[in-house]
Each structure stands twice: as structure tokens, then as C-alpha cells.
Design a protein around this motif. Structure first.
Motif, PDB file in Angstrom:
ATOM      1  N   TRP A   1       0.835  -1.209   0.000  1.00  0.00           N
ATOM      2  CA  TRP A   1       0.000   0.000   0.000  1.00  0.00           C
ATOM      3  C   TRP A   1       0.866   1.256   0.000  1.00  0.00           C
ATOM      4  O   TRP A   1       0.632   2.197  -0.756  1.00  0.00           O
ATOM      5  CB  TRP A   1      -0.934  -0.055   1.196  1.00  0.00           C
ATOM      6  N   LYS A   2       1.899   1.266   0.840  1.00  0.00           N
ATOM      7  CA  LYS A   2       2.808   2.411   0.900  1.00  0.00           C
ATOM      8  C   LYS A   2       3.470   2.624  -0.459  1.00  0.00           C
ATOM      9  O   LYS A   2       3.514   3.755  -0.973  1.00  0.00           O
ATOM     10  CB  LYS A   2       3.874   2.197   1.978  1.00  0.00           C
ATOM     11  N   ASP A   3       4.002   1.557  -1.046  1.00  0.00           N
ATOM     12  CA  ASP A   3       4.666   1.662  -2.348  1.00  0.00           C
ATOM     13  C   ASP A   3       3.707   2.209  -3.394  1.00  0.00           C
ATOM     14  O   ASP A   3       4.076   3.044  -4.225  1.00  0.00           O
ATOM     15  CB  ASP A   3       5.217   0.307  -2.795  1.00  0.00           C
ATOM     16  N   GLN A   4       2.472   1.747  -3.365  1.00  0.00           N
ATOM     17  CA  GLN A   4       1.453   2.214  -4.306  1.00  0.00           C
ATOM     18  C   GLN A   4       1.221   3.717  -4.148  1.00  0.00           C
ATOM     19  O   GLN A   4       1.144   4.446  -5.145  1.00  0.00           O
ATOM     20  CB  GLN A   4       0.163   1.432  -4.059  1.00  0.00           C
ATOM     21  N   CYS A   5       1.139   4.175  -2.921  1.00  0.00           N
ATOM     22  CA  CYS A   5       0.909   5.604  -2.660  1.00  0.00           C
ATOM     23  C   CYS A   5       2.079   6.453  -3.123  1.00  0.00           C
ATOM     24  O   CYS A   5       1.885   7.527  -3.697  1.00  0.00           O
ATOM     25  CB  CYS A   5       0.617   5.827  -1.178  1.00  0.00           C
ATOM     26  N   VAL A   6       3.296   5.977  -2.885  1.00  0.00           N
ATOM     27  CA  VAL A   6       4.484   6.700  -3.332  1.00  0.00           C
ATOM     28  C   VAL A   6       4.493   6.784  -4.863  1.00  0.00           C
ATOM     29  O   VAL A   6       4.767   7.844  -5.431  1.00  0.00           O
ATOM     30  CB  VAL A   6       5.769   6.030  -2.791  1.00  0.00           C
ATOM     31  N   GLU A   7       4.152   5.688  -5.537  1.00  0.00           N
ATOM     32  CA  GLU A   7       4.089   5.682  -6.999  1.00  0.00           C
ATOM     33  C   GLU A   7       3.041   6.665  -7.527  1.00  0.00           C
ATOM     34  O   GLU A   7       3.207   7.239  -8.601  1.00  0.00           O
ATOM     35  CB  GLU A   7       3.788   4.274  -7.516  1.00  0.00           C
ATOM     36  N   LEU A   8       1.984   6.866  -6.760  1.00  0.00           N
ATOM     37  CA  LEU A   8       0.935   7.810  -7.154  1.00  0.00           C
ATOM     38  C   LEU A   8       1.364   9.261  -6.956  1.00  0.00           C
ATOM     39  O   LEU A   8       0.681  10.180  -7.409  1.00  0.00           O
ATOM     40  CB  LEU A   8      -0.344   7.550  -6.346  1.00  0.00           C
ATOM     41  N   GLY A   9       2.467   9.462  -6.247  1.00  0.00           N
ATOM     42  CA  GLY A   9       2.947  10.817  -5.989  1.00  0.00           C
ATOM     43  C   GLY A   9       2.480  11.398  -4.674  1.00  0.00           C
ATOM     44  O   GLY A   9       2.686  12.589  -4.407  1.00  0.00           O
ATOM     45  N   ALA A  10       1.852  10.574  -3.838  1.00  0.00           N
ATOM     46  CA  ALA A  10       1.442  11.051  -2.513  1.00  0.00           C
ATOM     47  C   ALA A  10       2.682  11.327  -1.667  1.00  0.00           C
ATOM     48  O   ALA A  10       3.727  10.697  -1.851  1.00  0.00           O
ATOM     49  CB  ALA A  10       0.561  10.011  -1.823  1.00  0.00           C
ATOM     50  N   VAL A  11       2.562  12.264  -0.741  1.00  0.00           N
ATOM     51  CA  VAL A  11       3.658  12.623   0.150  1.00  0.00           C
ATOM     52  C   VAL A  11       3.338  12.058   1.534  1.00  0.00           C
ATOM     53  O   VAL A  11       2.442  12.555   2.219  1.00  0.00           O
ATOM     54  CB  VAL A  11       3.825  14.158   0.223  1.00  0.00           C
ATOM     55  N   LEU A  12       4.044  11.002   1.918  1.00  0.00           N
ATOM     56  CA  LEU A  12       3.804  10.411   3.229  1.00  0.00           C
ATOM     57  C   LEU A  12       4.449  11.261   4.312  1.00  0.00           C
ATOM     58  O   LEU A  12       5.635  11.582   4.229  1.00  0.00           O
ATOM     59  CB  LEU A  12       4.325   8.977   3.283  1.00  0.00           C
ATOM     60  N   THR A  13       3.664  11.633   5.317  1.00  0.00           N
ATOM     61  CA  THR A  13       4.155  12.494   6.388  1.00  0.00           C
ATOM     62  C   THR A  13       5.028  11.739   7.370  1.00  0.00           C
ATOM     63  O   THR A  13       5.799  12.350   8.113  1.00  0.00           O
ATOM     64  CB  THR A  13       2.992  13.149   7.155  1.00  0.00           C
ATOM     65  N   THR A  14       4.904  10.414   7.400  1.00  0.00           N
ATOM     66  CA  THR A  14       5.674   9.571   8.300  1.00  0.00           C
ATOM     67  C   THR A  14       5.556   8.134   7.809  1.00  0.00           C
ATOM     68  O   THR A  14       4.757   7.830   6.920  1.00  0.00           O
ATOM     69  CB  THR A  14       5.158   9.710   9.750  1.00  0.00           C
ATOM     70  N   GLU A  15       6.325   7.255   8.405  1.00  0.00           N
ATOM     71  CA  GLU A  15       6.208   5.838   8.071  1.00  0.00           C
ATOM     72  C   GLU A  15       4.836   5.320   8.522  1.00  0.00           C
ATOM     73  O   GLU A  15       4.312   5.782   9.545  1.00  0.00           O
ATOM     74  CB  GLU A  15       7.309   5.030   8.763  1.00  0.00           C
ATOM     75  N   PRO A  16       4.257   4.378   7.791  1.00  0.00           N
ATOM     76  CA  PRO A  16       2.977   3.803   8.221  1.00  0.00           C
ATOM     77  C   PRO A  16       3.091   3.148   9.596  1.00  0.00           C
ATOM     78  O   PRO A  16       4.174   2.720  10.003  1.00  0.00           O
ATOM     79  CB  PRO A  16       2.690   2.750   7.147  1.00  0.00           C
ATOM     80  N   VAL A  17       1.961   3.062  10.286  1.00  0.00           N
ATOM     81  CA  VAL A  17       1.906   2.408  11.588  1.00  0.00           C
ATOM     82  C   VAL A  17       1.037   1.162  11.457  1.00  0.00           C
ATOM     83  O   VAL A  17      -0.099   1.242  10.967  1.00  0.00           O
ATOM     84  CB  VAL A  17       1.311   3.336  12.672  1.00  0.00           C
ATOM     85  N   ILE A  18       1.585   0.030  11.872  1.00  0.00           N
ATOM     86  CA  ILE A  18       0.802  -1.208  11.913  1.00  0.00           C
ATOM     87  C   ILE A  18       0.920  -1.810  13.301  1.00  0.00           C
ATOM     88  O   ILE A  18       1.892  -1.571  14.016  1.00  0.00           O
ATOM     89  CB  ILE A  18       1.243  -2.238  10.846  1.00  0.00           C
ATOM     90  N   CYS A  19      -0.103  -2.559  13.670  1.00  0.00           N
ATOM     91  CA  CYS A  19      -0.020  -3.285  14.929  1.00  0.00           C
ATOM     92  C   CYS A  19      -0.741  -4.617  14.789  1.00  0.00           C
ATOM     93  O   CYS A  19      -1.658  -4.755  13.993  1.00  0.00           O
ATOM     94  CB  CYS A  19      -0.582  -2.477  16.094  1.00  0.00           C
ATOM     95  N   ASN A  20      -0.297  -5.587  15.536  1.00  0.00           N
ATOM     96  CA  ASN A  20      -0.904  -6.903  15.542  1.00  0.00           C
ATOM     97  C   ASN A  20      -2.057  -6.888  16.534  1.00  0.00           C
ATOM     98  O   ASN A  20      -1.857  -6.629  17.721  1.00  0.00           O
ATOM     99  CB  ASN A  20       0.130  -7.960  15.925  1.00  0.00           C
ATOM    100  N   GLU A  21      -3.260  -7.149  16.000  1.00  0.00           N
ATOM    101  CA  GLU A  21      -4.496  -7.165  16.795  1.00  0.00           C
ATOM    102  C   GLU A  21      -4.780  -5.772  17.370  1.00  0.00           C
ATOM    103  O   GLU A  21      -4.600  -4.780  16.702  1.00  0.00           O
ATOM    104  CB  GLU A  21      -4.438  -8.245  17.878  1.00  0.00           C
ATOM    105  N   ALA A  22      -5.182  -5.709  18.646  1.00  0.00           N
ATOM    106  CA  ALA A  22      -5.546  -4.428  19.265  1.00  0.00           C
ATOM    107  C   ALA A  22      -4.294  -3.605  19.542  1.00  0.00           C
ATOM    108  O   ALA A  22      -3.255  -4.157  19.910  1.00  0.00           O
ATOM    109  CB  ALA A  22      -6.308  -4.666  20.567  1.00  0.00           C
ATOM    110  N   PRO A  23      -4.380  -2.284  19.358  1.00  0.00           N
ATOM    111  CA  PRO A  23      -3.198  -1.455  19.620  1.00  0.00           C
ATOM    112  C   PRO A  23      -2.837  -1.446  21.105  1.00  0.00           C
ATOM    113  O   PRO A  23      -3.693  -1.214  21.954  1.00  0.00           O
ATOM    114  CB  PRO A  23      -3.618  -0.067  19.137  1.00  0.00           C
ATOM    115  N   ASP A  24      -1.556  -1.710  21.381  1.00  0.00           N
ATOM    116  CA  ASP A  24      -1.056  -1.611  22.750  1.00  0.00           C
ATOM    117  C   ASP A  24      -0.583  -0.175  22.971  1.00  0.00           C
ATOM    118  O   ASP A  24      -0.771   0.689  22.112  1.00  0.00           O
ATOM    119  CB  ASP A  24       0.059  -2.636  22.997  1.00  0.00           C
ATOM    120  N   ASP A  25       0.041   0.081  24.107  1.00  0.00           N
ATOM    121  CA  ASP A  25       0.489   1.444  24.418  1.00  0.00           C
ATOM    122  C   ASP A  25       1.483   1.965  23.378  1.00  0.00           C
ATOM    123  O   ASP A  25       1.423   3.131  22.987  1.00  0.00           O
ATOM    124  CB  ASP A  25       1.126   1.497  25.812  1.00  0.00           C
TER     125      ASP A  25
END
Length: 140
Positions: A101-125
Motif C-alpha cells: 500500500w505504501k509503495d502504491q501511494c508513493v508511486e501515485l505521488g502522494a507525500v507520506l508524512t511519516t512511516e505507516p503504523v501497523i499493529c498486531n491485533e488491538a493497539p497496545d500502548d
């Protein structure tokens, strides 16, 4: 700074992440609005300075295909030069959907403000703090 946090959530995990993104954006002084993906469309993209898109990994590490992916596909043509951020949760795999998804957005010319955030299951602290930082990056 007007920010949209556009998300789809099946179990509530990505919704909790979206709320943390909103908290971070608000803390940084942005006007931040939570919008479910079925209430957002391409015509709305230009109304926001920045957009955070949130979607969990589904199936074989892909975006949710019934609501989120069609909405995102429709928005693609408006993302060149747009400041965006990506986030989402997963229950299996290694985050391949987010890298794709990130690569696709970069190819589209979008400007990512930061690295994507992912988490396994529910977000912890740690994931919640990362989502808040992502929200702050949208307001900078």
C-alpha cells in the motif's frame, strides 16, 4: 490544517488506531475529523490538507475489498502531491499489505508524512503512541 482520518474497521482495532491518530492531530493543533470509509469519496479529498487512511489487513494481506478498497481506488487520482499517512492492524502475516500500500501511494505521488503504523491485533500502548505521533505528523 484540516485533516481527515478515513478508516474501515471490522473488529474495532483500526477504529481505536484512528481515534489515537485523531488525538495526535488535535494535540498538534489540526482540525481533525474521523470519517468511516463508506462516508468518504474522491470529491472530498480536496477539502482536506492532509488525510490519514486506515485499513486492516484482510484475506491474503490486502485492503478490505467491499468498502475501503473501492473508496481508495476512487481517490487515487487525487493523491499526487497530497500529504497522507497510512495505518492499520493485522492478525496474521508480516505487514506485506502495508508495504504494498505504501509503495502504491508513493508511486501515485502522494507525500507520506511519516512511516505507516501497523499493529498486531488491538493497539497496545506503543502502537497507540505511534498512532498519536502519526496524527501529529499530519499537522506539521
Amino acid at each position: 490544517m484540516k485533516t481527515a482520518i478515513v478508516y474501515w474497521s471490522g473488529t474495532g482495532n483500526t477504529e481505536a488506531m484512528a481515534q489515537a491518530v485523531q488525538n495526535g492531530a488535535l494535540t498538534a493543533g489540526a482540525e481533525a475529523k474521523l470519517i468511516k470509509s463508506d462516508s468518504f469519496d474522491a470529491a472530498m479529498v480536496d477539502a482536506f490538507d492532509t488525510i490519514a487512511f486506515g485499513c486492516p489487513s484482510m484475506g491474503a494481506e490486502q485492503l478490505e475489498e467491499d468498502e475501503f478498497e473501492p473508496m481508495f481506488e476512487a481517490c487515487k487520482s487525487k493523491l499526487s502531491g497530497k500529504r497522507i499517512a497510512l495505518f492499520g492492524s493485522y492478525g496474521w502475516g508480516d505487514g506485506e499489505w502495508m508495504r504494498t500500500w505504501k509503495d502504491q501511494c508513493v508511486e501515485l505521488g502522494a507525500v507520506l508524512t511519516t512511516e505507516p503504523v501497523i499493529c498486531n491485533e488491538a493497539p497496545d500502548d506503543e502502537a497507540t503512541a505511534a498512532c498519536e505521533a502519526l496524527g501529529k505528523s499530519l499537522a506539521e
